[in-house]
Design a protein around this motif. Structure first.
Motif, short mmCIF file in Angstrom:
data_model
loop_
_atom_site.label_atom_id
_atom_site.label_comp_id
_atom_site.label_asym_id
_atom_site.label_seq_id
_atom_site.Cartn_x
_atom_site.Cartn_y
_atom_site.Cartn_z
N VAL A 268 28.02 15.30 31.92
CA VAL A 268 26.66 14.27 31.90
C VAL A 268 27.15 13.18 32.58
CG1 VAL A 268 25.02 13.21 30.67
CG2 VAL A 268 25.76 15.41 30.12
N ASN A 269 26.31 12.88 33.66
CA ASN A 269 26.60 11.48 34.31
C ASN A 269 25.88 10.27 33.82
OD1 ASN A 269 27.24 9.75 36.32
ND2 ASN A 269 25.53 10.15 37.68
N ASN A 270 24.45 10.40 33.76
CA ASN A 270 23.72 9.18 32.84
C ASN A 270 22.85 9.79 31.68
OD1 ASN A 270 24.31 6.98 34.70
ND2 ASN A 270 23.34 8.36 36.27
N VAL A 271 22.78 9.02 31.04
CA VAL A 271 21.88 9.37 29.64
C VAL A 271 20.70 8.56 29.66
CG1 VAL A 271 21.65 9.88 27.17
CG2 VAL A 271 23.52 10.56 28.43
N TYR A 272 19.60 8.79 29.50
CA TYR A 272 18.13 7.97 29.70
C TYR A 272 17.61 8.03 28.26
CZ TYR A 272 19.36 8.31 34.54
OH TYR A 272 19.65 8.11 36.08
N TYR A 273 17.70 6.84 27.50
CA TYR A 273 17.02 6.74 26.25
C TYR A 273 17.07 5.31 25.73
CZ TYR A 273 15.37 7.94 21.48
OH TYR A 273 14.56 8.03 20.38
N PRO A 274 15.83 4.72 25.62
CA PRO A 274 15.78 3.56 25.14
C PRO A 274 16.36 3.13 23.86
CG PRO A 274 13.48 4.46 25.24
CD PRO A 274 14.51 5.32 25.70
N GLY A 275 16.79 4.18 23.12
CA GLY A 275 17.30 3.75 21.55
C GLY A 275 18.83 3.62 21.77
N LEU A 276 19.61 3.79 23.15
CA LEU A 276 20.91 3.82 23.47
C LEU A 276 20.85 1.94 23.57
CD1 LEU A 276 21.92 6.51 25.59
CD2 LEU A 276 22.34 6.33 23.11
N ALA A 277 22.25 1.32 22.82
CA ALA A 277 22.27 0.03 23.29
C ALA A 277 22.73 -0.07 24.48
CB ALA A 277 23.49 -0.38 22.18
N THR A 278 23.14 0.97 25.40
CA THR A 278 23.58 0.70 26.77
C THR A 278 22.32 0.68 27.64
OG1 THR A 278 24.16 2.90 26.90
CG2 THR A 278 25.75 1.71 26.55
N ALA A 283 16.64 -4.12 24.54
CA ALA A 283 16.10 -5.09 23.90
C ALA A 283 14.79 -5.25 23.69
CB ALA A 283 16.83 -6.49 24.43
N ILE A 284 13.95 -5.07 25.14
CA ILE A 284 12.65 -5.03 25.20
C ILE A 284 11.92 -4.09 24.18
CG2 ILE A 284 10.72 -4.85 26.45
CD1 ILE A 284 12.38 -6.14 28.92
N ALA A 285 12.51 -2.71 24.42
CA ALA A 285 12.13 -1.67 23.52
C ALA A 285 12.06 -2.07 22.16
CB ALA A 285 13.16 -0.15 23.72
N ARG A 286 13.22 -2.50 21.59
CA ARG A 286 13.45 -2.99 20.21
C ARG A 286 12.18 -3.78 19.80
NH1 ARG A 286 18.95 -4.29 17.60
NH2 ARG A 286 17.62 -4.21 15.94
N GLN A 287 11.90 -4.74 20.86
CA GLN A 287 10.72 -5.69 20.50
C GLN A 287 9.44 -5.16 20.30
OE1 GLN A 287 10.80 -8.71 23.39
NE2 GLN A 287 12.94 -9.36 23.05
N GLN A 288 9.00 -4.09 21.18
CA GLN A 288 7.69 -3.70 21.20
C GLN A 288 7.42 -2.27 20.78
OE1 GLN A 288 6.84 -4.49 25.46
NE2 GLN A 288 7.47 -2.45 26.06
N GLN A 289 8.44 -1.59 20.26
CA GLN A 289 8.34 -0.09 19.89
C GLN A 289 8.92 -0.10 18.39
OE1 GLN A 289 9.36 1.75 24.18
NE2 GLN A 289 9.77 3.13 22.37
N LYS A 290 8.30 0.60 17.54
CA LYS A 290 8.70 1.07 16.21
C LYS A 290 9.67 2.21 16.18
CE LYS A 290 7.04 1.84 11.54
NZ LYS A 290 5.95 2.34 10.65
N TYR A 291 9.49 2.73 17.14
CA TYR A 291 10.50 4.02 17.39
C TYR A 291 10.68 4.13 18.81
CZ TYR A 291 8.50 5.40 12.86
OH TYR A 291 8.19 5.53 11.39
N PHE A 292 11.84 4.82 19.15
CA PHE A 292 12.34 4.86 20.41
C PHE A 292 11.76 6.15 21.24
CE2 PHE A 292 15.87 2.14 18.84
CZ PHE A 292 15.31 0.82 19.46
N GLY A 293 11.28 7.13 20.50
CA GLY A 293 10.57 8.20 21.18
C GLY A 293 11.35 9.46 21.15
N GLY A 294 10.67 10.59 21.38
CA GLY A 294 11.10 11.83 21.43
C GLY A 294 11.60 12.55 22.75
N VAL A 295 11.80 11.71 23.87
CA VAL A 295 12.08 12.24 25.27
C VAL A 295 13.58 11.55 25.57
CG1 VAL A 295 11.40 12.33 27.60
CG2 VAL A 295 9.94 12.42 26.05
N VAL A 296 14.23 12.37 25.90
CA VAL A 296 15.45 11.94 26.17
C VAL A 296 15.99 12.73 27.67
CG1 VAL A 296 17.94 12.11 26.09
CG2 VAL A 296 16.60 11.95 23.80
#
Length: 388
Positions: A268-278, A283-296
């Motif tokens: 795998v090259n890149n993983v796209y998920y706002p719940g990853l610290a990378t 940081a913005i996702a943590r501010q405006q979302q309660k959960y990071f969602g169900g799509v990876v």
């Protein structure tokens, strides 16, 4: 009041019979006491009690003034764009849903509405793209399929200074995770087909307005254009919303586990998920979302469609299909499916590579889903003689 309690008690028992489940008013017309004198309903294109219950429910969940139900998510988007006139301009997120891109490009451009695309993860890019003709800022956050996050509050401030409306496509987050109107948005749209209905059994779209004034305009468009949601589909969507917070929480837990797993895979090259610290917008996702969602989403070290095609055809529990947000896990290859209508150069520029795979993580056990992906990755790597 907590979210789950609010949802369940925002759906009142039927006033006529006491039915705990919203009745399905499967009727086209209503008997009138005298010409123009009725019980609030005259024709179901204009209004229907089952659809009205859904519209009130989504307005309450999003914290808006009015809600409106349409025959699809694209019909909901179409209604919002009909607020504009020939000569008006839109600034839209560049990583945009393929159906919205098709609508903007092939329908509204020839009617005189111009769309400028910008990387909305930086609000300064939005400000730079605004012209005196700009009337609407169009945001998806998280985006489809690279899960980019835009700062809704910052963009709303920019838009207000320029006297522009802001519409947020909240499909990926849902009101269980994110409430754009509380962050300054003027309109919210949903493909209710996805997380709101939640069971892959209905096509539906929703619009929520911040103000009654905007609500009156959308109501006129809804009635005049006629792309309304039928009573049975309205009932299915209500039934799905009743369990929305529970489902979104589990979708998110499973997705986090899968995203963490994918980051350990050399294939795998890149993983796209706002719940990853990378994730660059974590940081913005943590501010405006309660959960990071169900799509990876993720792409492969070998960026070739043929390799990705092999992988998406090798899973057992993840079923190859369009759409997302249901209780069963799905996956797709956007370059050949959801985003095929976007020219390849534009698609790649927005980050949708030829090997990008989008996962709609369902409610199965996370360990089973991880094993499924692991097996598919190993099989694909072996077939293409790639070391992992």
């Amino acid at each position: 009041m907590k979210e789950q309690t609010k949802i369940l008690h925002s759906i009142p028992a039927d006033a006529l019979t006491g039915a705990i489940s919203t009745p399905i008013y499967q009727t086209s017309t209503y008997v009138q006491e005298a010409p123009g004198i009725n019980k609030g309903y005259d024709y179901s294109r204009t209004n229907n009690p089952t659809r009205a219950a859904l519209e009130q429910l989504i307005a309450e969940l999003e914290g808006g003034s009015n809600g409106f139900a349409f025959a699809s998510g694209l019909a909901a988007i179409d209604a919002v764009i009909k607020l504009l006139s020939a000569g008006d301009e839109i600034v839209a997120v560049n990583d945009i849903y393929g159906g919205a891109f098709r609508l903007f490009t092939h329908i509204y451009r020839k009617l005189g509405i111009t769309v400028h695309y910008a990387d909305t993860t930086d609000a300064t890019n939005v400000a730079a793209a605004i012209t005196p003709k700009t009337k609407l800022i169009w945001i998806e956050t998280p985006t489809n399929p690279t899960l980019k996050i835009s700062d809704i509050r910052a963009i709303a401030k920019t838009a207000k200074a320029a006297s522009c409306l802001v519409c947020v496509d909240n499909t990926f987050a849902s009101p269980a995770a994110q409430k754009p109107i509380e962050l300054g948005a003027d309109l919210v749209v949903h493909s209710a087909t996805k997380y709101l209905a939640g069971h892959s059994d209905v096509i539906a779209g929703l619009v929520v307005t911040r103000t009654k004034e905007l609500g009156e305009k959308i109501k006129f468009i809804q009635n005049a254009s006629g792309a309304i949601l039928g009573p049975f589909d309205s009932w299915l969507t209500i039934r799905g919303i009743e369990t929305l917070p529970l489902r979104v929480a589990q979708h998110s837990r499973n997705s986090q586990a899968i995203a963490d797993f994918l980051t350990t895979q050399g294939f795998v090259n890149n993983v796209y998920y706002p719940g990853l610290a990378t994730h660059p917008n974590h940081a913005i996702a943590r501010q405006q979302q309660k959960y990071f969602g169900g799509v990876v989403s993720f792409d492969l070290r070998i960026d070739e469609t043929a390799v990705a095609t092999q992988l998406v055809q090798s899973t057992r529990y993840f079923k190859l299909a369009e759409s997302l947000g249901g209780v069963k896990s799905l996956l797709c290859l956007p370059c050949e499916m959801t985003h095929k209508s976007i020219p390849a150069a534009i698609r790649r520029q927005s980050g949708v590579s030829d090997s990008l795979i989008r996962l709609s993580v369902g409610l199965e056990d996370a360990d089973d889903l991880i094993e499924d992906l692991s097996t598919a990755i190993k099989k694909t790597a072996r077939n293409f003689a790639i070391l992992v």
